[in-house]
Design an enzyme around this catalytic site. Structure first.
Site, PDB file in Angstrom:
ATOM      1  N   SER A  80      -9.234  50.403 -21.090  1.00 20.01           N
ATOM      2  CA  SER A  80      -8.376  51.513 -21.512  1.00 20.01           C
ATOM      3  C   SER A  80      -8.917  52.271 -22.716  1.00 20.01           C
ATOM      4  O   SER A  80      -8.545  53.419 -22.935  1.00 20.01           O
ATOM      5  CB  SER A  80      -6.975  50.996 -21.853  1.00 20.01           C
ATOM      6  OG  SER A  80      -7.060  50.036 -22.886  1.00 20.01           O
ATOM      7  N   ASP A 107       0.322  53.340 -29.242  1.00 18.34           N
ATOM      8  CA  ASP A 107       1.381  52.665 -28.482  1.00 18.34           C
ATOM      9  C   ASP A 107       1.395  51.153 -28.699  1.00 18.34           C
ATOM     10  O   ASP A 107       1.992  50.428 -27.926  1.00 18.34           O
ATOM     11  CB  ASP A 107       1.237  52.990 -26.989  1.00 18.34           C
ATOM     12  CG  ASP A 107      -0.108  52.524 -26.443  1.00 18.34           C
ATOM     13  OD1 ASP A 107      -0.878  51.900 -27.185  1.00 18.34           O
ATOM     14  OD2 ASP A 107      -0.393  52.778 -25.250  1.00 18.34           O
ATOM     15  N   HIS A 166      -3.264  50.864 -28.219  1.00 26.73           N
ATOM     16  CA  HIS A 166      -4.303  51.898 -28.200  1.00 26.73           C
ATOM     17  C   HIS A 166      -4.196  52.808 -29.414  1.00 26.73           C
ATOM     18  O   HIS A 166      -3.134  52.913 -30.018  1.00 26.73           O
ATOM     19  CB  HIS A 166      -4.175  52.719 -26.917  1.00 26.73           C
ATOM     20  CG  HIS A 166      -4.188  51.867 -25.683  1.00 26.73           C
ATOM     21  ND1 HIS A 166      -3.045  51.548 -24.991  1.00 26.73           N
ATOM     22  CD2 HIS A 166      -5.198  51.221 -25.063  1.00 26.73           C
ATOM     23  CE1 HIS A 166      -3.349  50.755 -23.979  1.00 26.73           C
ATOM     24  NE2 HIS A 166      -4.647  50.534 -23.999  1.00 26.73           N
TER      25      HIS A 166
END
Ligand SMILES: *[C@@H]1O[C@H](CO)[C@@H](O)[C@H](O)[C@H]1NC(C)=O
Ligand SMILES: *[C@@H]1O[C@H](CO)[C@@H](O)[C@H](O)[C@H]1NC(C)=O
Ligand SMILES: *[C@@H]1O[C@H](CO)[C@@H](O)[C@H](O)[C@H]1NC(C)=O
Ligand SMILES: *[C@@H]1O[C@H](CO)[C@@H](O)[C@H](O)[C@H]1NC(C)=O
Ligand SMILES: *[C@@H]1O[C@H](CO)[C@@H](O)[C@H](O)[C@H]1NC(C)=O
Length: 385
Positions: free
Chosen positions: A37, A343, A346
């Protein structure tokens, strides 16, 4: 006439000899990225359902498949090389691969995991699968390019595969898998790095020559990790990060460093830049205020979870009922450009931009050369010339 030619030659030769080793900027017409990610530009989102607002709000003004409010480090890399953002290979709509492709998906690991996404596990697109996708991408894009027509326009030229920058940012989820599934680091990390080497070697065999490898960040500074286990104050360092998770990340990074050193020996035609993302991100978190940021361990787009503002039941973009009123998680995140954690897992665009500016000049790289020079091999010690 002859004499003149000779003198020209010697001037050229002198020039050549006097230029520093890393003088000419590289030409990278494409970027191919493998990862998780930290560099997913839309792969998981295209496959398993889109991210929702407020993801993407700061820069794209809409969810853009990225786990951030805006751009990721890979986007800043593409920008600085003068390339368009790199489309996700898994995204079948509106994508343009003429300057590269991104095989990263959120929750990807180096070693395949056996807990599926729907079981709260990992992405099925582990590094070995990403390699298969790259391999297919390379062979089919050549066919498509040669056939011409409308699709030629969105395919890279064949020579781009050897000229491209190959970027990697993966390993973080292998570490969480280790921890959360109670596996042995002594076994898993070396196995993961063996797999990593295999993948790099495979890309080298297919012509890849410039490799830009990010090591893994300070896992123990991420809110979603900090809320996992009740941690005693003695288990936190002076920045408030969980020592044992950061030790694990550093252990991975030491072995990654050894792995890259070995790859440099084995793949003698390739240039490897190992980028110390851990140190850059740790610097940012531990000196947040000095760098113009605040609340480094608190998720901006989150809800609950005490001081970390992270609870996996109320994630960024979810709706939650508070005292009878439905609220959107993230609505309260007013100044993402002042924040580091977007979040809980991240980074914000602002943090990614800060990190990019540190790493692009080479100050955190081995060898210490800027991004634009990453096609140049580390000076050999037995330089005969
Ligand atoms: C799947 O993972 C679990 C948890 O780590 C492990 O106990 C099990 O042996 C694994 N199964 C396979 C087939 O790898
Ligand atoms: C794909 O991107 C290239 C380079 O930016 C551009 O020249 C081309 O027109 C684009 N193709 C489409 C179909 O958007
Ligand atoms: C994890 O491993 C440790 C030591 O091997 C053991 O004591 C503990 O019970 C294990 N925890 C889980 C959740 O399996
Ligand atoms: C890798 O190790 C070498 C020496 O062992 C060190 O000089 C270098 O800074 C390390 N690189 C990274 C990115 O940690
Ligand atoms: C919800 O109600 C409780 C009790 O009245 C109050 O303490 C709390 O602050 C309220 N929460 C919010 C987010 O308004």
């Amino acid at each position: 006439m002859k004499l003149q030619l000779l003198s020209f030659l010697s001037v050229d030769l002198l020039l050549l000899l006097s230029v520093p080793v890393f003088s000419s900027p590289c030409h990278f017409p494409a970027v191919f990225n493998l990862g998780d990610s930290n560099s997913d530009t839309g792969g998981l989102s295209a496959t398993f359902g889109p991210l929702t607002y407020p993801y993407g709000e700061t820069f794209f003004r809409k969810p853009a498949g990225r786990y951030s409010d805006g751009r990721l480090i890979i986007d800043f890399i593409a920008e600085s090389l003068g390339l368009p953002y790199i489309s996700a290979y898994l995204d079948s709509m509106g994508t343009n691969f003429s300057h590269g492709a991104n095989f990263a998906t959120a929750l990807s690991t180096i070693l395949p995991q056996n807990i599926t996404l729907s079981q709260g596990g990992y992405s099925p697109f582990s590094l070995d699968v990403q390699l298969k996708q790259f391999s297919q991408f390379k062979s089919r894009s050549r066919m498509i390019y040669n056939e011409g027509g409308v699709y030629k326009d969105v395919m890279p030229k064949e020579e781009y595969f050897s000229q491209a920058l190959y970027t990697f940012d993966i390993g973080q989820n292998d570490l969480t898998a280790l921890y959360f599934l109670n596996k042995s680091a002594e076994e898993c990390i070396p196995n993961a790095l063996k797999e990593f080497s295999k993948v790099v070697e495979s890309i080298y065999k297919r012509g890849g020559r410039s490799f830009w490898i990010h090591n893994t960040g300070p896992l123990g500074c991420l809110p979603y990790v900090l809320v996992q286990l009740p941690l005693e104050a003695s288990e936190l360092d002076s920045a408030g990060c969980a020592i044992r998770y950061n030790n694990l990340a550093q252990k991975f990074n030491r072995l990654l460093n050894d792995t890259v050193t070995q790859l440099r020996k084995d793949l003698s035609l390739a240039a490897f830049t190992l980028v110390d993302i851990y140190s850059v991100k740790y610097l940012l978190i531990s000196q947040a205020r000095k760098q113009g940021f605040k609340l480094p361990l608190r998720a901006c787009c989150g809800h609950g979870g005490g001081m970390y503002n992270y609870n996996s039941n109320f994630r960024c973009g979810d709706t939650v009922k508070v005292n009878g009123t439905t609220i959107l998680v993230g609505k309260s995140c007013k100044n993402p450009w002042k924040r580091i954690s977007w979040d809980g897992a991240h980074y914000t665009e602002a943090a990614n931009r800060w990190v990019f500016h540190q790493i692009s000049r080479g100050a955190f790289s081995d060898p210490a050369i800027p991004l634009s020079m990453a096609c140049h091999r580390k000076t050999p010690t037995n330089d005969a010339c």
